[in-house]
Design a protein around this motif. Structure first.
Motif, short mmCIF file in Angstrom:
data_model
loop_
_atom_site.label_atom_id
_atom_site.label_comp_id
_atom_site.label_asym_id
_atom_site.label_seq_id
_atom_site.Cartn_x
_atom_site.Cartn_y
_atom_site.Cartn_z
N ALA A 20 56.33 99.31 20.74
CA ALA A 20 57.25 98.23 21.09
C ALA A 20 56.78 96.88 20.55
CB ALA A 20 57.42 98.16 22.61
N ALA A 21 55.49 96.60 20.65
CA ALA A 21 54.97 95.30 20.24
C ALA A 21 55.01 95.10 18.73
CB ALA A 21 53.54 95.13 20.75
N LEU A 22 55.32 96.16 17.97
CA LEU A 22 55.33 96.07 16.51
C LEU A 22 56.73 96.22 15.92
CD1 LEU A 22 52.23 98.35 15.76
CD2 LEU A 22 52.27 95.86 15.95
N LEU A 37 65.13 106.76 17.41
CA LEU A 37 63.90 106.01 17.60
C LEU A 37 63.43 106.13 19.04
CD1 LEU A 37 62.55 104.24 15.36
CD2 LEU A 37 63.44 102.25 16.56
N THR A 38 62.14 106.34 19.22
CA THR A 38 61.53 106.32 20.55
C THR A 38 60.58 105.13 20.61
OG1 THR A 38 61.58 108.74 20.69
CG2 THR A 38 60.16 107.59 22.24
N VAL A 39 60.83 104.18 21.48
CA VAL A 39 60.01 102.98 21.59
C VAL A 39 59.00 103.19 22.72
CG1 VAL A 39 60.00 100.49 21.94
CG2 VAL A 39 61.92 101.57 20.75
N TRP A 40 57.70 103.17 22.35
CA TRP A 40 56.66 103.39 23.37
C TRP A 40 55.82 102.12 23.51
CZ3 TRP A 40 51.46 103.18 22.01
CH2 TRP A 40 51.15 103.26 20.64
N THR A 41 55.07 102.06 24.59
CA THR A 41 54.31 100.84 24.88
C THR A 41 52.85 101.15 25.17
OG1 THR A 41 54.80 100.93 27.25
CG2 THR A 41 56.37 99.78 25.85
N TYR A 57 54.75 92.35 25.46
CA TYR A 57 56.13 92.38 24.98
C TYR A 57 57.03 92.00 26.15
CZ TYR A 57 56.22 96.80 27.47
OH TYR A 57 56.13 97.75 28.46
N SER A 58 58.27 91.73 25.88
CA SER A 58 59.18 91.27 26.93
C SER A 58 60.46 92.08 26.91
CB SER A 58 59.52 89.78 26.73
OG SER A 58 60.28 89.62 25.55
N VAL A 59 61.24 91.95 27.97
CA VAL A 59 62.54 92.63 27.99
C VAL A 59 63.45 92.06 26.91
CG1 VAL A 59 63.61 91.10 29.70
CG2 VAL A 59 64.39 93.47 29.49
N GLU A 60 63.25 90.76 26.56
CA GLU A 60 64.04 90.18 25.47
C GLU A 60 63.74 90.87 24.15
OE1 GLU A 60 62.57 88.37 27.86
OE2 GLU A 60 64.45 87.74 28.82
N ASP A 61 62.47 91.25 23.95
CA ASP A 61 62.12 92.00 22.73
C ASP A 61 62.86 93.33 22.69
OD1 ASP A 61 60.35 90.08 21.80
OD2 ASP A 61 58.65 90.95 22.88
N ILE A 104 59.65 95.80 33.48
CA ILE A 104 60.49 95.76 32.29
C ILE A 104 61.65 96.74 32.45
CG2 ILE A 104 60.54 96.21 29.81
CD1 ILE A 104 59.02 93.73 30.40
N ARG A 105 61.36 97.91 33.02
CA ARG A 105 62.42 98.90 33.22
C ARG A 105 63.50 98.37 34.14
NH1 ARG A 105 60.72 104.73 35.33
NH2 ARG A 105 59.59 104.62 33.38
N ASP A 106 63.10 97.74 35.23
CA ASP A 106 64.08 97.19 36.16
C ASP A 106 64.91 96.10 35.49
OD1 ASP A 106 63.10 98.88 38.08
OD2 ASP A 106 61.84 97.36 39.05
N ALA A 107 64.27 95.26 34.70
CA ALA A 107 64.99 94.19 34.01
C ALA A 107 65.96 94.76 32.99
CB ALA A 107 64.00 93.25 33.32
#
Length: 239
Positions: A161-163, A183-187, A193-197, A221-224
């Motif tokens: 996610a951060a990249l 795409l699978t986005v993992w953290t 990272y932010s929900v905006e990202d 982040i999931r809730d947001a």
């Protein structure tokens, strides 16, 4: 397992290696390097997972664990109610090491057992909080596209996610190479990272009509993300 089987996650990921680590010859176990032992064996975990309505993603860090693990999976596959994804990092990615799983051997082994399984093919990565982190570059995505060009199976690409935000052009291009790609986005646990990202990523992939899901996202982040009235596919890391 009872806790993992509840909630809004759609799939559960598990890291698999042989007892004793790379080069080991023990049973397939649920563990993440540098750990080399665990009380949780893959065989016991699969017996429990068949009683849930969750899909599974098995993440392999070495070739040695794949064959015995897929033999176990073959015995229970008819009881699984949701998709099966098989994952390995087959290329070196941003700030990643060269400890990749050989792509040809991995693909040949997996498809010999499960010709129609979803393949999850990724890059090794790193992330550093005190410097600018480059994203996935054109060489990385084009090499992946070349490897996948002869495949007929669905393919999902796990990306950090951060990249991703700094790699939108490259990853959108990769997604457009086939309707079979997602795409699978993992953290990472320490990644910033932010929900905006995540919403920025989501909006860009919505534009090219490509689906992606989120893996192991922090609960806040999931809730947001849920609150933004978007449909998300969530995965949970078991280990």
């Amino acid at each position: 397992m009872a806790a993992e089987a509840q909630g809004d996650v759609h799939m559960i990921e598990a890291d698999v290696l042989l007892r004793g680590g790379k080069g080991g010859n023990g049973d397939p176990i649920m563990a993440h390097p540098p750990e080399t032992d665990s009380d949780n064996t893959l065989q016991e975990w699969l017996k429990e997972i068949v009683n849930t309505n969750k899909g599974i993603k098995l993440d392999f860090k070495s070739l040695e664990a794949i064959w015995p693990s897929l033999e176990l999976l073959e015995h229970v596959k008819q009881h699984l109610r949701r998709p099966i994804w098989i994952n390995a990092d087959i290329l070196q990615g941003p700030n990643g090491d060269n400890a990749v799983v050989d792509a040809k051997e991995f693909l040949d082994t997996v498809t010999s057992f499960f010709p129609n399984v979803t393949l999850s093919l990724g890059w090794t990565t790193g992330w550093h909080p005190d410097k600018h982190n480059k994203g996935y570059d054109w060489m990385m995505v084009k090499e992946m596209a070349q490897i996948c060009s002869t495949l007929s199976q669905p393919v999902t690409f796990p990306v950090r996610a951060a990249l991703v935000r700094q790699s939108i052009s490259e990853l959108c291009w990769l997604m457009q190479q086939s309707d079979r790609y997602s795409l699978t986005v993992w953290t990472g646990k320490e990644d910033v990272y932010s929900v905006e990202d995540l919403l920025y990523i989501r909006e860009n992939f919505d534009k090219i009509n490509r689906r992606f899901c989120l893996l192991d996202v922090k609960s806040g982040i999931r809730d947001a993300a849920h609150s933004r009235e978007k449909e998300w596919l969530f995965l949970l890391n078991y280990n």
